[in-house]
Scaffold this active site. Structure first.
Site, PDB file in Angstrom:
ATOM      1  N   GLN A 143       6.586 -10.955   0.983  1.00 25.92           N
ATOM      2  CA  GLN A 143       5.261 -10.413   0.653  1.00 25.92           C
ATOM      3  C   GLN A 143       5.261  -9.737  -0.712  1.00 25.92           C
ATOM      4  O   GLN A 143       4.381  -9.955  -1.540  1.00 25.92           O
ATOM      5  CB  GLN A 143       4.879  -9.401   1.739  1.00 25.92           C
ATOM      6  CG  GLN A 143       3.491  -8.791   1.613  1.00 25.92           C
ATOM      7  CD  GLN A 143       3.169  -7.833   2.769  1.00 25.92           C
ATOM      8  OE1 GLN A 143       3.941  -7.713   3.726  1.00 25.92           O
ATOM      9  NE2 GLN A 143       2.054  -7.160   2.687  1.00 25.92           N
TER      10      GLN A 143
ATOM     11  N   GLU B 204      -1.399  -4.690  15.853  1.00 23.47           N
ATOM     12  CA  GLU B 204      -2.821  -4.908  15.609  1.00 23.47           C
ATOM     13  C   GLU B 204      -3.507  -5.239  16.934  1.00 23.47           C
ATOM     14  O   GLU B 204      -2.867  -5.539  17.933  1.00 23.47           O
ATOM     15  CB  GLU B 204      -3.053  -6.085  14.641  1.00 23.47           C
ATOM     16  CG  GLU B 204      -2.395  -5.903  13.289  1.00 23.47           C
ATOM     17  CD  GLU B 204      -2.928  -6.841  12.218  1.00 23.47           C
ATOM     18  OE1 GLU B 204      -4.073  -7.346  12.354  1.00 23.47           O
ATOM     19  OE2 GLU B 204      -2.198  -7.080  11.243  1.00 23.47           O
TER      20      GLU B 204
ATOM     21  N   ASP C 146      -7.836 -11.428   8.688  1.00 29.50           N
ATOM     22  CA  ASP C 146      -7.110 -10.186   8.973  1.00 29.50           C
ATOM     23  C   ASP C 146      -7.660  -9.080   8.085  1.00 29.50           C
ATOM     24  O   ASP C 146      -7.742  -9.240   6.867  1.00 29.50           O
ATOM     25  CB  ASP C 146      -5.612 -10.382   8.717  1.00 29.50           C
ATOM     26  CG  ASP C 146      -4.773  -9.309   9.392  1.00 29.50           C
ATOM     27  OD1 ASP C 146      -5.246  -8.705  10.377  1.00 29.50           O
ATOM     28  OD2 ASP C 146      -3.636  -9.076   8.938  1.00 29.50           O
TER      29      ASP C 146
ATOM     30  N   SER D 100       1.917 -15.362  14.245  1.00 31.50           N
ATOM     31  CA  SER D 100       1.235 -14.162  14.756  1.00 31.50           C
ATOM     32  C   SER D 100       1.049 -14.393  16.252  1.00 31.50           C
ATOM     33  O   SER D 100       0.542 -15.438  16.664  1.00 31.50           O
ATOM     34  CB  SER D 100      -0.136 -13.976  14.090  1.00 31.50           C
ATOM     35  OG  SER D 100      -0.018 -13.904  12.685  1.00 31.50           O
TER      36      SER D 100
ATOM     37  N   ARG E 199       2.829   2.291  -4.565  1.00 33.37           N
ATOM     38  CA  ARG E 199       2.127   2.570  -5.822  1.00 33.37           C
ATOM     39  C   ARG E 199       2.257   4.035  -6.193  1.00 33.37           C
ATOM     40  O   ARG E 199       3.243   4.443  -6.795  1.00 33.37           O
ATOM     41  CB  ARG E 199       0.661   2.133  -5.717  1.00 33.37           C
ATOM     42  CG  ARG E 199       0.473   0.623  -5.781  1.00 33.37           C
ATOM     43  CD  ARG E 199      -1.000   0.242  -5.838  1.00 33.37           C
ATOM     44  NE  ARG E 199      -1.758   0.811  -4.729  1.00 33.37           N
ATOM     45  CZ  ARG E 199      -1.887   0.230  -3.530  1.00 33.37           C
ATOM     46  NH1 ARG E 199      -1.358  -0.947  -3.305  1.00 33.37           N
ATOM     47  NH2 ARG E 199      -2.568   0.799  -2.575  1.00 33.37           N
TER      48      ARG E 199
ATOM     49  N   HIS F 144      -2.576   3.566   7.623  1.00 35.80           N
ATOM     50  CA  HIS F 144      -1.683   2.482   7.207  1.00 35.80           C
ATOM     51  C   HIS F 144      -1.848   2.198   5.715  1.00 35.80           C
ATOM     52  O   HIS F 144      -0.858   2.106   4.978  1.00 35.80           O
ATOM     53  CB  HIS F 144      -1.977   1.215   8.019  1.00 35.80           C
ATOM     54  CG  HIS F 144      -1.237   0.002   7.550  1.00 35.80           C
ATOM     55  ND1 HIS F 144       0.131  -0.128   7.658  1.00 35.80           N
ATOM     56  CD2 HIS F 144      -1.679  -1.131   6.936  1.00 35.80           C
ATOM     57  CE1 HIS F 144       0.501  -1.297   7.142  1.00 35.80           C
ATOM     58  NE2 HIS F 144      -0.579  -1.918   6.698  1.00 35.80           N
TER      59      HIS F 144
ATOM     60  N   ASP G  39       1.021  -9.261  14.191  1.00 33.16           N
ATOM     61  CA  ASP G  39       0.883 -10.052  12.957  1.00 33.16           C
ATOM     62  C   ASP G  39       2.182  -9.941  12.153  1.00 33.16           C
ATOM     63  O   ASP G  39       2.305  -9.132  11.242  1.00 33.16           O
ATOM     64  CB  ASP G  39      -0.307  -9.501  12.165  1.00 33.16           C
ATOM     65  CG  ASP G  39      -0.661 -10.389  10.991  1.00 33.16           C
ATOM     66  OD1 ASP G  39      -0.400 -11.598  11.063  1.00 33.16           O
ATOM     67  OD2 ASP G  39      -1.201  -9.855  10.000  1.00 33.16           O
TER      68      ASP G  39
ATOM     69  N   THR H 103      -2.930  -3.463  10.583  1.00 31.86           N
ATOM     70  CA  THR H 103      -1.957  -2.586  11.228  1.00 31.86           C
ATOM     71  C   THR H 103      -2.606  -1.268  11.622  1.00 31.86           C
ATOM     72  O   THR H 103      -3.307  -0.655  10.820  1.00 31.86           O
ATOM     73  CB  THR H 103      -0.787  -2.327  10.272  1.00 31.86           C
ATOM     74  OG1 THR H 103      -0.259  -3.577   9.858  1.00 31.86           O
ATOM     75  CG2 THR H 103       0.301  -1.504  10.938  1.00 31.86           C
TER      76      THR H 103
END
Ligand code: MN
Length: 425
Positions: free
Chosen positions: A249, A210, A135, A266, A151, A142, A242, A358
């Protein structure tokens, strides 16, 4: 490149409804079964599925460079052994057989009854026995959105992103055919920064819009594929959801990256649309700055203009469209992804699946995940039934559709659907 089957003036003696994803110019490949018969290779024109195994038995596919066993196989892997030239000739032959003026099968009632099935009467199966699944993370919009949320908005892209088509190795065992229900995954999450982790059902189940591409046998271990030749090793594309558990995560991904948040399921769409059929829709990609390394430079149009939509359907309710995106937004194209994947000598084999990552566009209505659409849950989406969604709820079905059109021809992918059942108690 002149591919006979792509001729926009062709018409089929099989009826093709207006706005069908499957005109005679498409001729995708898939695996189907009907009644109690074994799985086999098929294609589709309009709403009619065509049995290629029977077409071969009846002699219509003679003289092609395709192993006759390939049509009776329960995956497209054997067909892909014919490489690009073989599958291109097969597609051209199918186009000839079903062209409006060709009477050979059209006027043979006995044969056409054996070969043709209304699409509503067949069961579609996994089209490919996927060896390895990789992937990528190739949409700049994205990656920027995710970097901004998690972040630093001023340094949203990590320093490597504009130099490397970033990717990770996924897991093929849980890649499943459209329409297969999945269960909400269970795992470890850490909802509060100042408390320890908890164990239970994921609360932040999300889709990722995706597209996937399926490869032919490409390179031997130690060799590599150049961007010039990369498309020779791409068989075709499918829609690809996906699934991702955002809370799992967030807690697990340091330091080795995605793991259980990504490998519970997926979904792929059943028809693999050949890269040949998509040639009329090749377009320029975004300008890449800074300049990329030589092995990532490419010539010509390597992006594809594929309109994409995502819809959420609550149980017994109507669909609500939540995203309108396009594959053309990809910063890194498939040729660059394949060149990068093999630059260290990693071998890519027939039946490998590569996910695009994505696919988000520049505006909020074009984002390719609920994480972005609801901006981490701060902007709930209004559904047509009056309810709201931040992420995917139990018994929601997520539907993705995609097609190309240029006013002359429409080449579509059908749809990929998947329903999320409640977690195990
Ligand atoms: Mn993904």
């Amino acid at each position: 490149m002149n591919i006979k089957a792509n001729d926009p003036s062709l018409k089929s003696w099989i009826e093709v409804p207006a706005n069908s994803d499957f005109p005679i110019q498409n001729i995708p490949f898939g695996i189907f079964s009907v009644a109690n018969n074994r799985k086999r290779v098929g294609t589709i024109i309009g709403d009619t599925v065509i049995d290629l195994a029977e077409l071969e038995v009846l002699g219509y596919l003679e003289g092609l460079d395709v192993d006759t066993w390939a049509y009776e196989s329960d995956s497209l892997n054997l067909l892909m052994d014919a490489h690009k030239e073989g599958t291109r000739e097969l597609r051209n032959r199918i186009s000839e057989i079903f062209e409006a003026n060709n009477a050979s099968l059209r006027d043979n009632k006995e044969h056409s009854e054996i070969v043709l099935h209304p699409a509503s009467t067949v069961t579609m199966h996994m089209p490919v026995e996927i060896g390895d699944y990789t992937d990528f993370y190739s949409s700049r919009e994205h990656a920027t959105n995710v970097g901004t949320m998690f972040r630093d908005p001023n340094n949203a892209l990590l320093p490597n992103w504009l130099h490397i088509p970033v990717g990770y190795h996924g897991r093929s065992s849980s890649v499943i055919i459209s329409g297969t229900d999945i269960k909400r995954p269970i795992g470890q999450t850490k909802p509060n920064d100042d408390e320890g982790p908890v164990f239970g059902p994921s609360r932040l189940v999300d889709f990722e819009l995706e597209m996937g591409f399926i490869t032919y046998d490409a390179n031997k271990l130690g060799d590599r594929v150049s961007t010039d030749e990369a498309e020779d090793y791409i068989f075709g594309m499918c829609l690809f959801n996906d699934w991702s558990a955002r809370d799992i995560q967030k807690w697990e991904y340091v330091p080795l990256g995605p793991f259980l948040a990504k490998n519970f399921a997926s979904h792929v769409s059943p028809w693999i649309v050949t890269l040949d059929a998509l040639q009329p829709f090749a377009i320029e990609g975004p300008k890449q700055d800074p300049e990329v390394f030589d092995y990532l430079k490419y010539m010509g149009k390597k992006n594809y203009d594929i309109e994409l939509g995502v819809f959420i359907q609550p149980e017994n309710g109507e669909e609500t469209r939540v995203s309108t995106s396009n594959f053309k937004y990809m910063y890194w194209n498939m040729s660059q992804q394949l060149a990068h994947h093999t630059v260290n000598g990693c071998n890519v084999r027939a039946g490998d699946l590569m996910g695009s990552g994505t696919i988000s566009g520049p505006t909020p209505d074009s984002y390719g995940s609920m994480l972005e659409i609801s901006w981490k849950g701060t902007k709930p989406v209004k559904m047509n039934d009056g309810s709201e969604r931040k992420f995917i709820q139990d018994n929601d079905t997520v539907i993705m559709r995609g097609h190309c059109s240029n006013g002359e021809v429409r080449i579509g992918f059908g749809e990929v659907t998947g329903k999320v059942l409640p977690a195990d108690k």
